[in-house]
Structures are given as C-alpha cells and as structure tokens.
Design a protein around this motif. Sequence first.
Motif, PDB file in Angstrom:
ATOM      1  N   UNK A 349       0.815  -1.130  -0.088  1.00  0.00           N
ATOM      2  CA  UNK A 349      -0.252  -0.513  -0.007  1.00  0.00           C
ATOM      3  C   UNK A 349       0.655   1.505  -0.166  1.00  0.00           C
ATOM      4  N   UNK A 350       0.414   2.018  -1.018  1.00  0.00           N
ATOM      5  CA  UNK A 350       1.250   3.475  -0.515  1.00  0.00           C
ATOM      6  C   UNK A 350      -0.210   4.628  -0.926  1.00  0.00           C
ATOM      7  N   UNK A 351       0.546   5.734   0.008  1.00  0.00           N
ATOM      8  CA  UNK A 351      -0.775   6.269   0.456  1.00  0.00           C
ATOM      9  C   UNK A 351      -0.117   8.120   0.765  1.00  0.00           C
ATOM     10  N   UNK A 352      -1.128   9.150   0.515  1.00  0.00           N
ATOM     11  CA  UNK A 352      -0.301  10.398   1.017  1.00  0.00           C
ATOM     12  C   UNK A 352      -1.776  11.427   1.482  1.00  0.00           C
ATOM     13  N   UNK A 353      -1.911  11.959   2.526  1.00  0.00           N
ATOM     14  CA  UNK A 353      -2.396  12.517   2.919  1.00  0.00           C
ATOM     15  C   UNK A 353      -2.160  14.214   4.202  1.00  0.00           C
ATOM     16  N   UNK A 354      -3.093  15.046   3.746  1.00  0.00           N
ATOM     17  CA  UNK A 354      -2.842  16.189   4.067  1.00  0.00           C
ATOM     18  C   UNK A 354      -2.461  16.703   5.862  1.00  0.00           C
ATOM     19  N   UNK A 355      -2.140  17.768   5.965  1.00  0.00           N
ATOM     20  CA  UNK A 355      -2.132  18.584   7.677  1.00  0.00           C
ATOM     21  C   UNK A 355      -2.176  20.334   6.910  1.00  0.00           C
ATOM     22  N   UNK A 382      -1.232  15.882  14.539  1.00  0.00           N
ATOM     23  CA  UNK A 382      -3.431  15.701  15.388  1.00  0.00           C
ATOM     24  C   UNK A 382      -3.351  14.600  16.401  1.00  0.00           C
ATOM     25  N   UNK A 383      -2.916  13.821  16.106  1.00  0.00           N
ATOM     26  CA  UNK A 383      -3.634  12.445  16.910  1.00  0.00           C
ATOM     27  C   UNK A 383      -3.815  13.066  18.027  1.00  0.00           C
ATOM     28  N   UNK A 384      -2.716  13.540  18.305  1.00  0.00           N
ATOM     29  CA  UNK A 384      -2.530  14.724  20.156  1.00  0.00           C
ATOM     30  C   UNK A 384      -3.559  16.234  19.721  1.00  0.00           C
ATOM     31  N   UNK A 385      -2.744  17.176  18.878  1.00  0.00           N
ATOM     32  CA  UNK A 385      -3.471  18.481  18.995  1.00  0.00           C
ATOM     33  C   UNK A 385      -4.585  18.390  18.603  1.00  0.00           C
ATOM     34  N   UNK A 386      -5.299  17.570  17.879  1.00  0.00           N
ATOM     35  CA  UNK A 386      -6.493  18.099  17.368  1.00  0.00           C
ATOM     36  C   UNK A 386      -7.173  16.846  18.008  1.00  0.00           C
ATOM     37  N   UNK A 387      -7.143  16.419  18.625  1.00  0.00           N
ATOM     38  CA  UNK A 387      -7.648  15.304  19.553  1.00  0.00           C
ATOM     39  C   UNK A 387      -7.676  16.874  21.417  1.00  0.00           C
ATOM     40  N   UNK A 388      -6.775  17.002  21.535  1.00  0.00           N
ATOM     41  CA  UNK A 388      -6.384  17.891  22.652  1.00  0.00           C
ATOM     42  C   UNK A 388      -7.653  19.450  22.149  1.00  0.00           C
ATOM     43  N   UNK A 389      -7.689  19.855  20.745  1.00  0.00           N
ATOM     44  CA  UNK A 389      -8.082  21.005  20.501  1.00  0.00           C
ATOM     45  C   UNK A 389     -10.288  20.430  20.296  1.00  0.00           C
ATOM     46  N   UNK A 390     -10.059  19.154  19.697  1.00  0.00           N
ATOM     47  CA  UNK A 390     -11.474  18.666  20.260  1.00  0.00           C
ATOM     48  C   UNK A 390     -12.579  19.031  21.550  1.00  0.00           C
ATOM     49  N   UNK A 391     -11.252  18.684  22.118  1.00  0.00           N
ATOM     50  CA  UNK A 391     -11.973  18.780  23.532  1.00  0.00           C
ATOM     51  C   UNK A 391     -11.747  19.824  24.127  1.00  0.00           C
ATOM     52  N   UNK A 392     -11.174  20.276  24.253  1.00  0.00           N
ATOM     53  CA  UNK A 392     -11.158  22.149  23.962  1.00  0.00           C
ATOM     54  C   UNK A 392     -11.772  22.872  23.342  1.00  0.00           C
ATOM     55  N   UNK A 393     -12.570  22.639  22.259  1.00  0.00           N
ATOM     56  CA  UNK A 393     -13.308  23.362  21.589  1.00  0.00           C
ATOM     57  C   UNK A 393     -14.914  22.617  21.935  1.00  0.00           C
ATOM     58  N   UNK A 394     -14.620  21.552  22.692  1.00  0.00           N
ATOM     59  CA  UNK A 394     -16.288  21.067  23.140  1.00  0.00           C
ATOM     60  C   UNK A 394     -16.535  21.615  24.334  1.00  0.00           C
TER      61      UNK A 394
END
Length: 441
Positions: A349-355, A382-394
């Motif tokens: 498998x080969x893939x790319x993704x955005x940040x 994002x695994x750490x930062x977006x999870x934290x941002x989601x918690x804080x936004x909630x």
Amino acid sequence: MYKARKFPRNDSLSGWVGLLPARQPRPALNDNINADVAIIGAGFAGLSAARRLSQLDPTLRIAILEAGVVGEGATGRNSGFVIDLPHEVSSQDFGDTSNERARRDITLYRTAIALATDMAGQYGWGREILDPCGRYSVAISHKGDTHINTYARQLQGLGEAHEILDAKGIQAVTGSALYTSGLYMPGTLMVQPAAYIRAVADSFQAPVTLYENSAVKSFEKQAGSWLLKTAKGAVQAGRIILANNGHAQSFGLFRGQLLHVFTYASMSEPFDPKRLAGKRDWAATPALPMGTTVRRVSGADGDRLLIRSRYSYHAGLEINEGHVRSAGRIHDIKFAARFPGLLNVKMQYRWGGPMALTLNSVPAFGEIEPGLFAACACNGLGASKSTAAGIAAAEAAMGLNSPMVEIFRGYEAPKNLPPQPFLSIGAKANLSVREWRAGAE
Ligand SMILES: Cc1cc2nc3c(=O)[nH]c(=O)nc-3n(C[C@H](O)[C@H](O)[C@H](O)COP(=O)(O)OP(=O)(O)OC[C@H]3O[C@@H](n4cnc5c(N)ncnc54)[C@H](O)[C@@H]3O)c2cc1C
C-alpha cells in the motif's frame, strides 16, 4: 453565509484501512433535523469534541457531519503515534522548546491520551486498536545522535522517563544495523489509526448521530441559530464546531494562514517474522524532524513495515497519484537502507494525506463568531493536538473556562503567510532544503 468551495478527496487506499474488514458507513443525512451542536468533520478533532460534549451533557443532541467515510481521511491514514512529549514537526530540533511550553504541550497531549484510553477501557478495545507501548526516536548519523542527546537532556530537566540506547541496543529492538542510537519514551500511545477512529465513530449512540458521506456545503446564521446544508439535508443547530482542519479555508476561514503540507507512507506486504530480528511490534520517529518514521506491526499473516517520509506543499489541498508514486520511490530507498535482508519484500500500500500547519505552529482555534467554534490546524501532530483541540472546543462551546480552554485561548493567533506566488515558492524551497539537510535520516 459560509460556502464550501472545495471538498476533501482521499484517492489512495491507506494500508490501515486495507487491513480492516469492510465497514458499513453510517447513513448520509437526507432530512431536515435539529441539533444542539453540529460538528463538521469526523477526524480526531471532531470525534473527540463529540465525546467530550456527551461526557459534559449526555442529553445533548449532537450531529456529526463527515464529507467522506470515517477512517479514510487523514485521521485514519497517519502513522498512529499519539505522542505525549514536545514534538514540533516544523522545528529544527524536537528539543528546542522552553520548559514552560514543554509542560503545556505535555498537559494537552496527555489529556488527549486520557480520552483515548478512557474509551478503550469503557468499550474493551484491545491492543490491535490502541497500544500503550511507547516509541523510539532513532538516529542514523552523528547529527541525529546529537539531536537525541539534546532531546534526552530536555527530558531529564523535565523529569520525564526515557532511556538512551546505543547502536546495539536499538538494533536489538529494530533488527536494523543502520541506526546509530535510539531514545525510548514510554508515554506514547500507538494506535491502528483507522481501527481507532472507526471504533470511536461506532461507539456513538443517540442523541449523538454521525452522518457519513454528508459534506457540509454551507452554513449561515438564521434567527439566532445556525443552518447547515448538505446535498440532501439540513441541520438547524445552536452551535457549530468546525473540525475539518485545512478545509476550514474552503469555507473562507483562516484565509492566508493555513499551510497545506502533505506527507506520505508505504506499508509492506507481510513477511515471515523470522526474517527480521528484534521486536515484532515497535514504532520509531526520526531524530530529525524531517526524517523517516518506521513502524513494525505483527499480524496473523506475518509482519509488515511502514515507512513514512517526504513532505510536499499543495496550496490547492490536493495531490495526485504521481505525488504518491514519487514519495514511494524515496520510501523504497529508505526501506532498503534500513532492512537490506528484506530486499524482495514489496510495498503493498502507498498513500498520502494532508496536514494543516501555521507559520507560528499555533492552532486555528476559538470562537470565530458567537456559536461558531474552530478546532483546526493540526500542525502535523493531530493525533495529540487535534484531539486536544476537539476537547477544548467542546468545553468552550459549553461555556466552560477549563484549564484546556485557558491553554488554547493563550495561544497567539495564526500569523499571516506571504501572498502567492511567494508562499508556494518559499514553502517548496523550505521543505526541499530541510529534507536535504535531514539527508538519509
Ligand atoms: C501519512 C501521515 C502520517 C501521519 N502520522 C501522524 C502521527 O503518527 N501522529 C500524529 O499526531 N499525526 C500524524 N499525521 C497527521 C495527522 O494525521 C493529522 O494531524 C490529523 O489527521 C488531523 O486531525 P483532524 O481531525 O484535525 O483533521 P482530519 O483528520 O483531516 O479530519 C477532518 C475531517 O473533516 C472532513 N471534512 C472536510 N471538509 C468537510 C466538509 N465540508 N463537510 C464535512 N466534513 C468535512 C474531512 O473529510 C476529514 O475527515 C500524519 C499524517 C499523514 C498524512
């Protein structure tokens, strides 16, 4: 009215999804509904926000709208490191941050890890989804060794557990004779990212409803609440949490502030575990920020290796197969250098993704206008930062002034990027120079 001018595309199949059985996506929105909170995007940020909101008030009607299918976006196609220590992807050296900033980051990241481990405990998820096994940082050059020592000194100062390994010590873990040193840090949580985000998505029950294949085309304020429209339905909601990372810009938000950088991974076909010494499951980030991530995962049909390397800038938020192929050629070189005994093992498998990065590495966070909250700009972690941002936004959307909200409100605003074409020229040149400096790392 905020109108989307672009929608995400996830063309290449990631190995993480490829390894999982087929899943039936949740039905698309094809009705007019009411919700207390609407969340745009079902990645780390969006689903963590939903989880936190429902913890704070289990009666809240939450509608999560996802343009694609859960697991197929960046959240399900990353390398699966939920890192608990300072790790600034855009820095020159992971250890070049002050102790005060480091402690702030540790608080955020460990709150994110606590959310994931709490769910794992509640739903009985096993190590095939989420594994608290820690990670290694690995070097293959004198420069890399120096970075590892500098970083270890910072951890020492912070009182954080770690262990330095010499070349033999890291070879005993990875089976590779190329590495010159390593640093073990026990606090990182490793996830099978697609399995993790699917499990989070499938844990939600009424009054939390997830709609997949339901891109939000527009949203606007109407008589004190928000009206969000998809192709076949609409949501009337009191509050919105925007958790669509770089695509916030597709609605005209944070314009000129988000840097769209893609990174790439290849995953090998399974091989007989006896062919490579060392542990059967381990995960290593590079000593230099622009270097190569490697992860070995065991499975019933044999073991696989994942190589993540190469960054490229795409102002239009899209890549094509040529970009994935070209990164793949680099992955093959890195793989051959690290694992010469596995030369006939092919990549399956080969893939790319955005940040989405910002110039000053801060999140695109906050209440943009009354009732519209953003938890965007993952800054590559994002695994750490977006999870934290989601918690804080909630928490912010519930009117709380919690420690997480205070930390996020304390960030400065994202700096404005230079105008095009200077931005594209500068970003591409900067990435090339930094990749060249990272060399074979
Ligand atoms: C190959 C690779 C390896 C990586 N490795 C790591 C790693 O090991 N650790 C780490 O921390 N980070 C890693 N990253 C980065 C990480 O994947 C991202 O930081 C993370 O996915 C960001 O999460 P998010 O929820 O903010 O955004 P996303 O995961 O991008 O989620 C946003 C969601 O919003 C949806 N969306 C967009 N527009 C709309 C719309 N109009 N309507 C509805 N939905 C919409 C998208 O479809 C998407 O599902 C890696 C990335 C890649 C590509």
